[in-house]
Design a protein around this motif. Sequence first.
Motif, PDB file in Angstrom:
ATOM      1  N   GLU A 139       1.281  -1.246  -0.072  1.00  0.00           N
ATOM      2  CA  GLU A 139       0.032   0.088  -0.156  1.00  0.00           C
ATOM      3  C   GLU A 139       0.816   0.599  -0.156  1.00  0.00           C
ATOM      4  OE1 GLU A 139      -1.451   1.114   4.323  1.00  0.00           O
ATOM      5  OE2 GLU A 139      -2.368  -1.005   3.835  1.00  0.00           O
ATOM      6  N   THR A 140       0.097   2.147  -0.252  1.00  0.00           N
ATOM      7  CA  THR A 140       0.889   3.667  -0.534  1.00  0.00           C
ATOM      8  C   THR A 140      -0.481   4.527  -0.168  1.00  0.00           C
ATOM      9  OG1 THR A 140       2.236   3.264  -2.246  1.00  0.00           O
ATOM     10  CG2 THR A 140       1.940   5.241  -2.128  1.00  0.00           C
ATOM     11  N   GLU A 141       0.543   5.504   0.296  1.00  0.00           N
ATOM     12  CA  GLU A 141      -0.784   6.565   1.374  1.00  0.00           C
ATOM     13  C   GLU A 141       0.026   7.901   0.599  1.00  0.00           C
ATOM     14  OE1 GLU A 141       0.247   6.902   5.104  1.00  0.00           O
ATOM     15  OE2 GLU A 141      -0.575   5.182   5.737  1.00  0.00           O
ATOM     16  N   LEU A 142      -1.348   9.104   0.180  1.00  0.00           N
ATOM     17  CA  LEU A 142      -0.439  10.046  -0.383  1.00  0.00           C
ATOM     18  C   LEU A 142      -1.445  11.069   0.595  1.00  0.00           C
ATOM     19  CD1 LEU A 142      -1.297   9.409  -3.986  1.00  0.00           C
ATOM     20  CD2 LEU A 142       1.025   9.433  -2.899  1.00  0.00           C
ATOM     21  N   THR A 143      -0.598  11.773   0.812  1.00  0.00           N
ATOM     22  CA  THR A 143      -0.878  13.392   1.748  1.00  0.00           C
ATOM     23  C   THR A 143      -1.047  14.879   0.941  1.00  0.00           C
ATOM     24  OG1 THR A 143       0.262  12.664   3.675  1.00  0.00           O
ATOM     25  CG2 THR A 143      -0.231  14.807   3.616  1.00  0.00           C
ATOM     26  N   LEU A 144      -2.197  14.654   0.830  1.00  0.00           N
ATOM     27  CA  LEU A 144      -2.046  15.862  -0.379  1.00  0.00           C
ATOM     28  C   LEU A 144      -3.208  17.423   0.601  1.00  0.00           C
ATOM     29  CD1 LEU A 144      -5.393  15.479  -1.696  1.00  0.00           C
ATOM     30  CD2 LEU A 144      -4.465  13.323  -1.310  1.00  0.00           C
ATOM     31  N   THR A 145      -2.498  18.246  -0.469  1.00  0.00           N
ATOM     32  CA  THR A 145      -2.672  19.305   0.730  1.00  0.00           C
ATOM     33  C   THR A 145      -2.921  20.678  -0.478  1.00  0.00           C
ATOM     34  OG1 THR A 145      -0.750  19.982   1.248  1.00  0.00           O
ATOM     35  CG2 THR A 145      -1.526  19.331   2.901  1.00  0.00           C
ATOM     36  N   ARG A 146      -4.268  21.417  -0.648  1.00  0.00           N
ATOM     37  CA  ARG A 146      -3.977  22.517  -1.537  1.00  0.00           C
ATOM     38  C   ARG A 146      -4.598  24.038  -0.390  1.00  0.00           C
ATOM     39  NH1 ARG A 146      -6.949  21.904  -7.049  1.00  0.00           N
ATOM     40  NH2 ARG A 146      -9.091  22.623  -6.067  1.00  0.00           N
ATOM     41  N   ARG A 163      -6.713  19.515   3.108  1.00  0.00           N
ATOM     42  CA  ARG A 163      -6.263  18.632   3.039  1.00  0.00           C
ATOM     43  C   ARG A 163      -6.456  17.155   3.667  1.00  0.00           C
ATOM     44  NH1 ARG A 163      -1.125  18.718   5.631  1.00  0.00           N
ATOM     45  NH2 ARG A 163      -1.144  16.092   7.678  1.00  0.00           N
ATOM     46  N   GLY A 164      -5.609  16.435   2.335  1.00  0.00           N
ATOM     47  CA  GLY A 164      -6.564  14.817   2.542  1.00  0.00           C
ATOM     48  C   GLY A 164      -5.569  14.053   2.763  1.00  0.00           C
ATOM     49  N   GLN A 165      -6.395  12.825   3.054  1.00  0.00           N
ATOM     50  CA  GLN A 165      -4.905  11.494   2.846  1.00  0.00           C
ATOM     51  C   GLN A 165      -5.282  10.463   1.729  1.00  0.00           C
ATOM     52  OE1 GLN A 165      -3.016  10.534   6.047  1.00  0.00           O
ATOM     53  NE2 GLN A 165      -2.937   8.350   6.291  1.00  0.00           N
ATOM     54  N   ALA A 166      -4.489   9.647   0.815  1.00  0.00           N
ATOM     55  CA  ALA A 166      -5.320   8.528   0.025  1.00  0.00           C
ATOM     56  C   ALA A 166      -4.482   7.566  -0.389  1.00  0.00           C
ATOM     57  CB  ALA A 166      -5.328   9.311  -1.454  1.00  0.00           C
ATOM     58  N   THR A 167      -4.955   6.032   0.321  1.00  0.00           N
ATOM     59  CA  THR A 167      -4.312   5.291   0.569  1.00  0.00           C
ATOM     60  C   THR A 167      -4.892   4.482  -0.786  1.00  0.00           C
ATOM     61  OG1 THR A 167      -5.160   5.318   2.577  1.00  0.00           O
ATOM     62  CG2 THR A 167      -4.367   3.193   1.859  1.00  0.00           C
ATOM     63  N   LEU A 168      -3.835   4.125  -1.174  1.00  0.00           N
ATOM     64  CA  LEU A 168      -4.227   2.814  -2.248  1.00  0.00           C
ATOM     65  C   LEU A 168      -3.435   1.521  -1.527  1.00  0.00           C
ATOM     66  CD1 LEU A 168      -3.214   5.876  -3.960  1.00  0.00           C
ATOM     67  CD2 LEU A 168      -3.712   4.457  -5.698  1.00  0.00           C
ATOM     68  N   ARG A 169      -4.133   0.365  -1.459  1.00  0.00           N
ATOM     69  CA  ARG A 169      -3.934  -0.694  -1.393  1.00  0.00           C
ATOM     70  C   ARG A 169      -4.010  -1.443  -1.930  1.00  0.00           C
ATOM     71  NH1 ARG A 169      -6.452  -4.438   1.997  1.00  0.00           N
ATOM     72  NH2 ARG A 169      -4.822  -5.898   3.447  1.00  0.00           N
ATOM     73  N   GLN A 170      -3.402  -2.837  -2.348  1.00  0.00           N
ATOM     74  CA  GLN A 170      -3.474  -3.571  -3.176  1.00  0.00           C
ATOM     75  C   GLN A 170      -3.299  -5.323  -2.793  1.00  0.00           C
ATOM     76  OE1 GLN A 170      -0.896  -3.937  -7.233  1.00  0.00           O
ATOM     77  NE2 GLN A 170      -3.166  -4.608  -7.714  1.00  0.00           N
ATOM     78  N   PRO A 171      -4.381  -6.069  -1.905  1.00  0.00           N
ATOM     79  CA  PRO A 171      -3.811  -7.312  -1.670  1.00  0.00           C
ATOM     80  C   PRO A 171      -3.139  -8.836  -1.864  1.00  0.00           C
ATOM     81  CG  PRO A 171      -6.058  -6.685  -1.487  1.00  0.00           C
ATOM     82  CD  PRO A 171      -5.410  -5.984  -2.454  1.00  0.00           C
ATOM     83  N   ALA A 172      -2.352  -9.356  -1.595  1.00  0.00           N
ATOM     84  CA  ALA A 172      -1.588 -10.068  -2.001  1.00  0.00           C
ATOM     85  C   ALA A 172      -2.979 -10.760  -3.293  1.00  0.00           C
ATOM     86  CB  ALA A 172      -0.752 -11.222  -1.960  1.00  0.00           C
ATOM     87  N   ALA A 173      -2.639 -11.301  -4.418  1.00  0.00           N
ATOM     88  CA  ALA A 173      -3.356 -11.862  -5.226  1.00  0.00           C
ATOM     89  C   ALA A 173      -4.182 -11.478  -6.195  1.00  0.00           C
ATOM     90  CB  ALA A 173      -3.427 -13.250  -4.699  1.00  0.00           C
ATOM     91  N   GLN A 174      -4.469 -10.339  -5.529  1.00  0.00           N
ATOM     92  CA  GLN A 174      -5.277  -9.344  -6.311  1.00  0.00           C
ATOM     93  C   GLN A 174      -5.298  -8.350  -7.686  1.00  0.00           C
ATOM     94  OE1 GLN A 174      -8.639  -9.760  -4.980  1.00  0.00           O
ATOM     95  NE2 GLN A 174      -8.000 -11.685  -4.104  1.00  0.00           N
ATOM     96  N   HIS A 201      -9.432   4.892  -0.687  1.00  0.00           N
ATOM     97  CA  HIS A 201      -9.663   5.151   0.060  1.00  0.00           C
ATOM     98  C   HIS A 201      -9.031   6.986   0.159  1.00  0.00           C
ATOM     99  CE1 HIS A 201     -10.465   6.734   4.079  1.00  0.00           C
ATOM    100  NE2 HIS A 201     -11.335   5.634   4.573  1.00  0.00           N
ATOM    101  N   LEU A 202     -10.262   7.917   0.459  1.00  0.00           N
ATOM    102  CA  LEU A 202      -8.935   9.135   0.198  1.00  0.00           C
ATOM    103  C   LEU A 202     -10.457   9.750   1.490  1.00  0.00           C
ATOM    104  CD1 LEU A 202      -8.282  12.065  -0.648  1.00  0.00           C
ATOM    105  CD2 LEU A 202      -9.973  12.230  -2.263  1.00  0.00           C
ATOM    106  N   SER A 203     -10.202  10.861   2.436  1.00  0.00           N
ATOM    107  CA  SER A 203     -10.258  11.371   3.492  1.00  0.00           C
ATOM    108  C   SER A 203      -9.564  12.926   3.504  1.00  0.00           C
ATOM    109  CB  SER A 203     -10.283  10.703   4.342  1.00  0.00           C
ATOM    110  OG  SER A 203     -10.551  11.944   5.912  1.00  0.00           O
ATOM    111  N   LEU A 204     -11.099  13.576   2.685  1.00  0.00           N
ATOM    112  CA  LEU A 204     -10.587  15.277   2.617  1.00  0.00           C
ATOM    113  C   LEU A 204     -11.340  15.992   3.430  1.00  0.00           C
ATOM    114  CD1 LEU A 204      -9.306  16.600   0.701  1.00  0.00           C
ATOM    115  CD2 LEU A 204     -11.084  16.796  -0.874  1.00  0.00           C
ATOM    116  N   MET A 205     -10.465  16.714   4.331  1.00  0.00           N
ATOM    117  CA  MET A 205     -10.936  17.927   5.195  1.00  0.00           C
ATOM    118  C   MET A 205     -11.032  19.059   4.494  1.00  0.00           C
ATOM    119  SD  MET A 205     -12.596  18.316   7.864  1.00  0.00           S
ATOM    120  CE  MET A 205     -11.767  16.729   8.959  1.00  0.00           C
TER     121      MET A 205
END
Length: 287
Positions: free
Chosen positions: A249-256, A260-271, A277-281
């Motif tokens: 998985e990778t986390e990206l913190t994004l701001t403007r 302000r937000g945080q995105a998570t990109l995740r790839q389970p094994a064998a998928q 997932h993005l949470s943006l304030m």
Amino acid sequence: MLKSLATHPAFRTAAVLVSVAVAGTLIGMGWEEARYGGTRTELERAEAAADELDQETPRGSGRSKQDEAILARTLSYFPPYPNGGRPEALAADYLGPGTPIAVSWFATKDSSDQVLTHYRKFLLDEGLPVVGLRFNDNAGYVGYWVPKDDEVRLMSTLRQGDETIVFVSSARMRNYLERAASRVPAGVPVPKGLQDAASLSLKMEGATNVTVTGRLPDTALPDAEQAYAALLRDQGWSVTEARQAGFQETELTLTRTGLRGQATLRQPAAQRDVEFHLSLMRAQGAP
């Protein structure tokens, strides 16, 4: 080909429930950073309304009947945490008709991972179908889905300072998702090709938190990460990347400005799908 587990109703419901159960709205940001003004949050308004409905307190407990009912609806499904503090009710049934939800919380000095590992072991020992996700070192959730009741029951963690706040929630979210998840709000950056998107907006104090979950089909995590980071930068976002050691998985913190937000990109094994997932304030008055 098997679809990603992210398409399973239990996982999709859990991802959104974390947000409405408070933890998701604060992932990657301190509670203080989320407090922009003096307006009461949706949760505070729900608590105030509950207090007005029922002020009677059972003798000796120090809690109202409303609080006792919330605790019963959440804590009945999980054993007490060995190193946890006194559990307290947070709110209930604040998402409108047809969406029963209850949330309580407690604090512990133990880490987020310690709490999640403890309850994951309990659920597995009980033979329950576990759903869960570790967002980062400080936040995640673990729980299970009850198909008969269409109910998801979760323990969500958020580490702040020297303690972990644990939110215990139970909810039947299908009706809410059908009402609220069909469209991603304008201006919220999501990857191109996102499928099975579920979007939810929750008003907080002088700000709005927007959560989006979904999946990117038939792609590899590095490709999805690179494409999304490029899209964000093209749209004027400042992006900080952080890979989680030992996790796909990778986390990206994004701001403007005002955002302000945080995105998570995740790839389970064998998928072959990447879960998103993005949470943006968004602060009040932000563009």
